[in-house]
Design an enzyme around this catalytic site. Sequence first.
Site, mmCIF file in Angstrom:
data_model
loop_
_atom_site.group_PDB
_atom_site.id
_atom_site.type_symbol
_atom_site.label_atom_id
_atom_site.label_comp_id
_atom_site.label_asym_id
_atom_site.label_seq_id
_atom_site.Cartn_x
_atom_site.Cartn_y
_atom_site.Cartn_z
ATOM 1 N N SER A 292 -26.321 15.287 -13.289
ATOM 2 C CA SER A 292 -27.705 14.910 -13.602
ATOM 3 C C SER A 292 -27.758 14.338 -15.016
ATOM 4 O O SER A 292 -26.855 14.550 -15.835
ATOM 5 C CB SER A 292 -28.589 16.163 -13.514
ATOM 6 O OG SER A 292 -29.883 15.905 -13.996
ATOM 7 N N GLY A 293 -28.832 13.612 -15.279
ATOM 8 C CA GLY A 293 -29.219 13.274 -16.642
ATOM 9 C C GLY A 293 -28.145 12.583 -17.466
ATOM 10 O O GLY A 293 -27.517 11.597 -17.045
ATOM 11 N N ASP B 240 -19.705 19.885 -12.337
ATOM 12 C CA ASP B 240 -21.057 20.447 -12.407
ATOM 13 C C ASP B 240 -21.103 21.634 -11.465
ATOM 14 O O ASP B 240 -20.360 21.684 -10.479
ATOM 15 C CB ASP B 240 -22.108 19.393 -11.992
ATOM 16 C CG ASP B 240 -23.500 19.671 -12.546
ATOM 17 O OD1 ASP B 240 -23.980 18.887 -13.387
ATOM 18 O OD2 ASP B 240 -24.118 20.676 -12.129
ATOM 19 N N ASP C 285 -18.221 25.929 -12.709
ATOM 20 C CA ASP C 285 -19.193 26.731 -13.461
ATOM 21 C C ASP C 285 -18.625 26.917 -14.863
ATOM 22 O O ASP C 285 -17.650 27.659 -15.055
ATOM 23 C CB ASP C 285 -19.396 28.080 -12.771
ATOM 24 C CG ASP C 285 -20.383 28.963 -13.517
ATOM 25 O OD1 ASP C 285 -20.841 28.574 -14.618
ATOM 26 O OD2 ASP C 285 -20.700 30.047 -12.995
ATOM 27 N N VAL C 286 -19.226 26.246 -15.854
ATOM 28 C CA VAL C 286 -18.640 26.280 -17.208
ATOM 29 C C VAL C 286 -18.736 27.660 -17.845
ATOM 30 O O VAL C 286 -18.095 27.908 -18.874
ATOM 31 C CB VAL C 286 -19.262 25.213 -18.144
ATOM 32 C CG1 VAL C 286 -19.010 23.810 -17.638
ATOM 33 C CG2 VAL C 286 -20.747 25.484 -18.403
ATOM 34 N N ASN D 108 -20.699 18.794 -21.899
ATOM 35 C CA ASN D 108 -22.092 18.339 -21.930
ATOM 36 C C ASN D 108 -23.067 19.252 -21.182
ATOM 37 O O ASN D 108 -24.269 19.193 -21.433
ATOM 38 C CB ASN D 108 -22.115 16.911 -21.338
ATOM 39 C CG ASN D 108 -23.507 16.444 -21.024
ATOM 40 O OD1 ASN D 108 -24.247 16.032 -21.919
ATOM 41 N ND2 ASN D 108 -23.908 16.530 -19.764
ATOM 42 N N TYR E 199 -32.572 28.309 -27.040
ATOM 43 C CA TYR E 199 -31.922 26.994 -26.984
ATOM 44 C C TYR E 199 -31.420 26.576 -28.369
ATOM 45 O O TYR E 199 -30.273 26.149 -28.515
ATOM 46 C CB TYR E 199 -32.916 25.970 -26.439
ATOM 47 C CG TYR E 199 -32.331 24.583 -26.276
ATOM 48 C CD1 TYR E 199 -31.489 24.290 -25.210
ATOM 49 C CD2 TYR E 199 -32.625 23.567 -27.184
ATOM 50 C CE1 TYR E 199 -30.949 23.022 -25.055
ATOM 51 C CE2 TYR E 199 -32.096 22.295 -27.036
ATOM 52 C CZ TYR E 199 -31.257 22.022 -25.963
ATOM 53 O OH TYR E 199 -30.728 20.762 -25.811
HETATM 54 N N1 LIG Z 1 -32.642 15.719 -22.298
HETATM 55 C C1 LIG Z 1 -32.809 15.891 -23.584
HETATM 56 O O1 LIG Z 1 -33.855 15.495 -24.152
HETATM 57 C C2 LIG Z 1 -31.744 16.555 -24.421
HETATM 58 C C3 LIG Z 1 -31.941 16.614 -25.802
HETATM 59 C C4 LIG Z 1 -30.955 17.218 -26.588
HETATM 60 C C5 LIG Z 1 -29.808 17.723 -25.992
HETATM 61 N N2 LIG Z 1 -29.662 17.647 -24.640
HETATM 62 C C6 LIG Z 1 -28.439 18.216 -24.070
HETATM 63 O O2 LIG Z 1 -27.837 17.281 -23.199
HETATM 64 C C7 LIG Z 1 -27.021 17.985 -22.248
HETATM 65 C C8 LIG Z 1 -27.305 17.446 -20.855
HETATM 66 O O3 LIG Z 1 -28.643 17.795 -20.527
HETATM 67 P P1 LIG Z 1 -29.616 16.869 -19.655
HETATM 68 O O4 LIG Z 1 -30.818 16.669 -20.458
HETATM 69 O O5 LIG Z 1 -28.858 15.745 -19.094
HETATM 70 O O6 LIG Z 1 -30.030 17.947 -18.534
HETATM 71 P P2 LIG Z 1 -29.894 17.965 -16.962
HETATM 72 O O7 LIG Z 1 -30.544 19.246 -16.555
HETATM 73 O O8 LIG Z 1 -30.409 16.713 -16.371
HETATM 74 O O9 LIG Z 1 -28.319 18.049 -16.727
HETATM 75 C C9 LIG Z 1 -27.599 19.219 -17.061
HETATM 76 C C10 LIG Z 1 -26.546 19.464 -15.987
HETATM 77 O O10 LIG Z 1 -25.796 20.645 -16.366
HETATM 78 C C11 LIG Z 1 -25.493 21.325 -15.155
HETATM 79 N N3 LIG Z 1 -25.175 22.729 -15.378
HETATM 80 C C12 LIG Z 1 -26.034 23.730 -15.659
HETATM 81 N N4 LIG Z 1 -25.371 24.895 -15.703
HETATM 82 C C13 LIG Z 1 -24.063 24.620 -15.448
HETATM 83 C C14 LIG Z 1 -22.895 25.405 -15.345
HETATM 84 N N5 LIG Z 1 -22.934 26.742 -15.498
HETATM 85 N N6 LIG Z 1 -21.721 24.796 -15.090
HETATM 86 C C15 LIG Z 1 -21.671 23.462 -14.913
HETATM 87 N N7 LIG Z 1 -22.750 22.660 -14.980
HETATM 88 C C16 LIG Z 1 -23.930 23.236 -15.248
HETATM 89 C C17 LIG Z 1 -26.758 21.177 -14.316
HETATM 90 O O11 LIG Z 1 -26.514 21.438 -12.924
HETATM 91 C C18 LIG Z 1 -27.152 19.738 -14.604
HETATM 92 O O12 LIG Z 1 -26.613 18.853 -13.630
HETATM 93 C C19 LIG Z 1 -27.345 19.467 -22.428
HETATM 94 O O13 LIG Z 1 -26.333 20.081 -23.197
HETATM 95 C C20 LIG Z 1 -28.644 19.437 -23.194
HETATM 96 O O14 LIG Z 1 -28.859 20.593 -23.958
HETATM 97 C C21 LIG Z 1 -30.599 17.079 -23.841
#
Ligand SMILES: NC(=O)c1ccc[n+]([C@@H]2O[C@H](COP(=O)([O-])OP(=O)(O)OC[C@H]3O[C@@H](n4cnc5c(N)ncnc54)[C@H](O)[C@@H]3O)[C@@H](O)[C@H]2O)c1
Length: 270
Positions: A18-19, A39, A65-66, A92, A158
């Site tokens: 995702s994302g 993931d 699972d990280v 990530n 967080y």
């Molecule tokens: N979106 C933002 O605005 C933002 C801002 C700052 C930092 N971040 C960081 O960016 C990174 C990615 O986040 P995102 O925004 O793309 O979120 P997201 O929720 O879209 O993606 C995160 C992914 O991590 C996976 N995940 C969760 N737990 C897991 C586990 N135990 N093992 C493996 N995978 C796991 C989820 O299934 C998901 O697919 C994160 O570290 C987040 O903290 C995001």
Amino acid sequence: MSNGFASGGVAVVTGAGSGIGEAIGRRAAARGMGVVLADIAAERIDAIARELAHAGHEVVAVPTDVTDPGSVDALADAAYDRFGHVSLLANNAGLESLGNLWEIPPGEWHRLISVNINGIFHGIRSFVPRMGADPRPSHVVNTTSVGGIGTTPGMGAYTVSKHGAQEMTECLYLECAEAFPHVTVSAFVPAHVTTRIFEDLEPGENTGAAVEYWRGQLRAKGMAPADAARIFFDGVDRKDFWIITHPESFDRLAGRRSRLLAGALPPDAP
Ligand SMILES: NC(=O)c1ccc[n+]([C@@H]2O[C@H](COP(=O)([O-])OP(=O)(O)OC[C@H]3O[C@@H](n4cnc5c(N)ncnc54)[C@H](O)[C@@H]3O)[C@@H](O)[C@H]2O)c1
């Protein structure tokens, strides 16, 4: 063992379902890299991997699972078995949490710390010794956050985790410079990016309004994940330590923190 594919290098991306992680994986594939998508959401990475493979890319999905060191060891084994080399590790995967510190359910706290801090630690321990033992240059990028630079009341679990992730990245940078100078280390520091991170967060007893607020913020103001991934690879190509999506937010938060530390001021000082 290596099958000779992936002359553009090999990227392993956690949270690739995702994302931001999905966008990094897609961009890595577009750059001709072999890609390992990891993931906990197995169906999502399977679907992305099928789509990319159909388009001719070298991609493998490894449900991971990280929070589990054995699962991350198995991810490393799968990556090296398939490609024989890892040139880019993106630690990530991450979760969000909202609420004052005393309101956070202990299970949610432990889960978040397990993903956001332990997950990076597990990535480091499973991959860095192998990357270090390989004389080819390689790169570890940990996704931290502007939440790891400033202080955000109501988002304490967080921001604690992201300060930890940021410190772990700085420590790793210095340790690799000493032990494995061909392993570059970077902190990828996003601010608002439109992803599912708050969509997946279940509103708690006291956090319904905050969850709605943050969902709205990311939907309205967020950068597209593909743009974040472009910035990510620009920084990787330059071997920057700091890879920052929103420099103005970063500068404001870093400037404020520097002033507080330099003056030994309390967190609410003007
Ligand atoms: N979106 C933002 O605005 C933002 C801002 C700052 C930092 N971040 C960081 O960016 C990174 C990615 O986040 P995102 O925004 O793309 O979120 P997201 O929720 O879209 O993606 C995160 C992914 O991590 C996976 N995940 C969760 N737990 C897991 C586990 N135990 N093992 C493996 N995978 C796991 C989820 O299934 C998901 O697919 C994160 O570290 C987040 O903290 C995001």
